[in-house]
Write a protein that holds these residues in place. Structure first.
Motif, PDB file in Angstrom:
ATOM      1  N   ILE A  12       0.814  -1.436   0.018  1.00  0.00           N
ATOM      2  CA  ILE A  12      -0.055   0.127   0.138  1.00  0.00           C
ATOM      3  C   ILE A  12       0.909   1.339   0.215  1.00  0.00           C
ATOM      4  O   ILE A  12       0.592   2.387  -0.834  1.00  0.00           O
ATOM      5  CB  ILE A  12      -0.987  -0.004   0.973  1.00  0.00           C
ATOM      6  N   VAL A  13       2.007   1.273   0.968  1.00  0.00           N
ATOM      7  CA  VAL A  13       2.861   2.350   1.014  1.00  0.00           C
ATOM      8  C   VAL A  13       3.669   2.670  -0.551  1.00  0.00           C
ATOM      9  O   VAL A  13       3.567   3.551  -0.874  1.00  0.00           O
ATOM     10  CB  VAL A  13       3.869   2.352   2.038  1.00  0.00           C
ATOM     11  N   ILE A  14       4.041   1.535  -1.086  1.00  0.00           N
ATOM     12  CA  ILE A  14       4.687   1.688  -2.388  1.00  0.00           C
ATOM     13  C   ILE A  14       3.585   2.240  -3.388  1.00  0.00           C
ATOM     14  O   ILE A  14       3.829   3.113  -4.253  1.00  0.00           O
ATOM     15  CB  ILE A  14       5.150   0.387  -2.915  1.00  0.00           C
ATOM     16  N   THR A  15       2.416   1.655  -3.525  1.00  0.00           N
ATOM     17  CA  THR A  15       1.329   2.204  -4.254  1.00  0.00           C
ATOM     18  C   THR A  15       1.083   3.443  -4.106  1.00  0.00           C
ATOM     19  O   THR A  15       0.906   4.260  -5.215  1.00  0.00           O
ATOM     20  CB  THR A  15       0.063   1.443  -4.258  1.00  0.00           C
ATOM     21  N   ILE A  16       0.906   4.131  -2.887  1.00  0.00           N
ATOM     22  CA  ILE A  16       0.376   5.579  -2.854  1.00  0.00           C
ATOM     23  C   ILE A  16       1.990   6.216  -3.128  1.00  0.00           C
ATOM     24  O   ILE A  16       1.592   7.553  -3.717  1.00  0.00           O
ATOM     25  CB  ILE A  16       0.305   5.614  -1.126  1.00  0.00           C
ATOM     26  N   GLY A  17       3.084   6.006  -2.899  1.00  0.00           N
ATOM     27  CA  GLY A  17       4.224   6.503  -3.182  1.00  0.00           C
ATOM     28  C   GLY A  17       4.257   6.637  -4.943  1.00  0.00           C
ATOM     29  O   GLY A  17       4.659   7.782  -5.439  1.00  0.00           O
ATOM     30  N   ILE A  18       3.912   5.766  -5.642  1.00  0.00           N
ATOM     31  CA  ILE A  18       4.077   5.787  -7.078  1.00  0.00           C
ATOM     32  C   ILE A  18       2.830   6.703  -7.542  1.00  0.00           C
ATOM     33  O   ILE A  18       2.896   7.272  -8.514  1.00  0.00           O
ATOM     34  CB  ILE A  18       3.797   4.253  -7.664  1.00  0.00           C
ATOM     35  N   ILE A  19       1.588   6.724  -6.965  1.00  0.00           N
ATOM     36  CA  ILE A  19       0.532   7.482  -7.314  1.00  0.00           C
ATOM     37  C   ILE A  19       0.987   9.010  -7.051  1.00  0.00           C
ATOM     38  O   ILE A  19       0.687   9.631  -7.714  1.00  0.00           O
ATOM     39  CB  ILE A  19      -0.922   7.147  -6.585  1.00  0.00           C
ATOM     40  N   LEU A  20       1.682   9.277  -5.745  1.00  0.00           N
ATOM     41  CA  LEU A  20       2.153  10.520  -5.385  1.00  0.00           C
ATOM     42  C   LEU A  20       3.184  11.068  -6.497  1.00  0.00           C
ATOM     43  O   LEU A  20       2.859  12.222  -7.134  1.00  0.00           O
ATOM     44  CB  LEU A  20       2.536  10.759  -4.155  1.00  0.00           C
TER      45      LEU A  20
END
Length: 146
Positions: A12-20
């Motif tokens: 989830i953290v990696i996904t949020i980072g990529i989206i940002l």
């Protein structure tokens, strides 16, 4: 292992980072062309409809000195005494002090140059500029030549 709907917290953290990351770069990539289009439209309206000059964000020094043409520079004080003259060799772009310039000697002698001759010559040139500094009490006459 902690999961949220079957996805690990690390995922989830990696996904949020990529989206940002995509959001930041996408915004920059989308905004810059819109700003350039806005500037183009404003300048088009000013120049064509209102008969006014275009907006330019460069400093006066950058506007005058940054050119790929050879430039003759004549420097006079406010009493019209010649301080120096020559071909612009180098000017420090990072400094706000545009008097940090290097001049190469002209073909003619500086003793043959007086204010009236230079002012008349500069006024007849298509690519000429005059920079007046009221603080330092000097006038720079610049002629761009090909």
């Amino acid at each position: 292992m902690n999961t949220f709907f079957g996805i690990s917290q690390k995922g989830i953290v990696i996904t949020i980072g990529i989206i940002l990351l995509f959001d930041i770069f996408g915004t920059v990539i989308a905004i810059y062309p819109l700003l350039m289009l806005g500037k183009f439209i404003i300048n088009l309206i000013r120049s064509k409809l209102l008969n006014k000059s275009e907006i330019d964000t460069r400093s006066t020094r950058d506007f005058i000195f940054n050119s790929n043409k050879f430039q003759r520079v004549y420097i006079f004080d406010f009493d019209n005494n010649l301080i120096s003259a020559g071909w612009l060799d180098y000017q420090q772009a990072s400094s706000n002090n545009y008097f940090d310039i290097s001049l190469m000697p002209l073909d003619e002698s500086e003793t043959d140059l007086d204010f009236q001759v230079v002012a008349k010559y500069v006024s007849k040139q298509k690519e000429s500029r005059v920079l007046v500094d009221f603080e330092k009490k000097v006038k720079l006459y610049i002629v761009r030549e090909s």
